[in-house]
Each structure stands twice: as C-alpha cells, then as structure tokens.
Design an enzyme around this catalytic site. Sequence first.
Site, PDB file in Angstrom:
ATOM      1  N   ASP A   1      25.780  22.204   4.508  1.00 45.69           N
ATOM      2  CA  ASP A   1      26.652  22.106   3.342  1.00 45.69           C
ATOM      3  C   ASP A   1      27.098  20.664   3.072  1.00 45.69           C
ATOM      4  OD1 ASP A   1      28.902  22.302   1.558  1.00 45.69           O
ATOM      5  OD2 ASP A   1      29.057  24.415   2.096  1.00 45.69           O
TER       6      ASP A   1
ATOM      7  N   SER B   1      27.395  22.466  -2.608  1.00 51.35           N
ATOM      8  CA  SER B   1      27.587  23.805  -2.076  1.00 51.35           C
ATOM      9  C   SER B   1      27.416  24.852  -3.177  1.00 51.35           C
ATOM     10  CB  SER B   1      28.956  23.889  -1.392  1.00 51.35           C
ATOM     11  OG  SER B   1      29.060  25.049  -0.602  1.00 51.35           O
TER      12      SER B   1
END
Length: 335
Positions: free
Chosen positions: A215, A43
């Site tokens: 993500d 991320s």
Amino acid sequence: MKTANPTFGLVLTGGGAKGAYQAGALKYIAEIGLVPHIIAGTSIGALNGAVLSSYRPFSQAVQQLNEFWKELAEAEILRPNTGTILRTLSYTTQTFVPILREWMLHFLLEQGILKDSTAIFDPAPIEKLLREKINPNSLRNGIELWVTVFPSLKIPGLGYDWLINFVRAHTGTDAHWLCVQDFTDDETIHNLLLASAALPLAFPSREVNGKSYVDGGLADNVPLKALAVRGCTHAIIIHLQNGVTWNRHDFPEQTIIEIRPEQPINKSNMPIIGLIDSWLDFSFERITELQQRGYEDAQRCLTPIIQTLTTVKKQRQTHDRLVNSTQQLLNDPPL
C-alpha cells in the site's frame, strides 16, 4: 493514454472502505462538467482512479464507479468476518508483539480460514471484482493514471515484515509513483492496482516487474507531487479524513481545491478501533452514507468557487461589450 500537457487533475487519497466518499464527490464533479486530464491515486484511491480511467465519457465513468461501490458492498470483500479480528488487530498494533500475530495467523490457518500466512484477508474477492470491472486495454487508452506504491522489504525467516515496512515508511523510505499506461501486460496492471491497495497485514504484497510492493499510503497518501511532476497546474484533492495536511511550499505553481469531510468520517473516536473499523466496513448502509456525504461536501466546497468564477466571467463579458461599444462610437464618422 498520456496527455501531452495535462492541466487539470484529480488526487484520490487512500482510506479503505471510506473510498465510497470519493465516488459520491465525483458524482457532483461530473454533474458540473469537470473532466480531469490526469489522475493520481493511493490505495483505494488508485482503484477508484482505475475505474474512472476505464470508461468514457467521464460522466459514464463516474456512474460506473458508484455502481462498483454497490458491488463491493455485495461481494463480501473481507473474509473472514472482521468482528473478532478488529480487537486483536488493535491490540497487536498498539503493542507490536510479533508472537501474538504469529499465533493469530497460525490459528486462522489451522481453521482453514486463511490460505496465506502473510495476510489476514483472502484477496480473491477483490481480485475477482477488479478483473470484472477493469479492462486493462480500456485503462491503457483512458485518462492518464498514476498510482502510489511502497517498495516492500522481505527478510527471509522473519514473519513480521509488515512492521519493518511501517518503520521504513516513517524513517525516510519514499513511495513510488507508477503510471498505469506505461505497462503493456494485463496481469502486471492488475497486480499494480492491487499492490497500491495492499494494506500490510490485511492483504498480501504484489510483485510488479520483479519488485515487491504494498500500500502506497504508508509513505504518500496524498500523491499530489505525481501530478506536479507532470506539469499539472490545477487539481482537486478528495480527502478521506479531516485534518490531513500537505506542504503548500512544495507546490508553488499549482492551484489546489480540497474536498474534505465536513464532519469526522471515522465511525468512532477510538484511536485504533475507530480507524480500523472505518477502513474495513464495506456494508451497504455505510457505503451509501459515505457516497451521500461525499456528494454534499463536494457541492459545499465547489459551489462558491463556481459562483465566483461565473460572476467574474460575466464581469469580463460586460467589460468586453463596453470596450467594443466604445470602440464603435470612436470609429463612427462625424455627423
């Protein structure tokens, strides 16, 4: 570029705007002369890793990373304003009522705030900043970088694939680790980095080589295993929250140093609001605070280790001098 035998690596976890903490911690790491051979990020950790891998020397890369966070504070990364949406997201997360989410997205679309009904925030600002800050060619020739992504499942006609992906991540579907240096196309590299930070519901999924990803933090927020697979024996993990655990038995050959926030890093103790608000607060004041805290915690964690290693080194040097002196005396001819 890929390193033949990477021995020292960095693991940068995910956590949205809290990633400024990593920039501060890395400033201290650069000051004491540590330079990683390999980086794994999830991320926002993947975006931080991309900046680090795009510049040389490492000290300059860390300086660029801290500048990057200042630019994030000025770029109005989140559109629209998150103030009123936070409460709605909190309620939606707690109740998992798809109808409310669909109403909310429809309203934002009707008001012209959103261009894409699959995400709350417009990805254009972060895309623009990423393209300005990260040169794919420099990245391909920089420190080996692995990013974590999660394979997104889309079902036609179903408007809440974010919930499906959340359930899949918590019922055994694994994240994927992809090496940035394996990709030759510039656009693919940008999409890969954006995919790793595509928090479901907040930002849209991305396609990489025909596969849809979101993500990576959904399934693997501490991508230490990506380094272990490459044979990396020593690593520093920079966490973005306290209490995060990983199974030490999975890494018997690795020596790990963890840098963690000494004090809670979320802005409040409220279970949902505190987490979301901390992830999405890119204000200059908050970023500056996190950078300072990261620097101080890195110093707190690493200074005792450095002092111990320095003491051991001096002891070994003293021992070696004593052995050499003794040997010389033994080799001296008798009077």
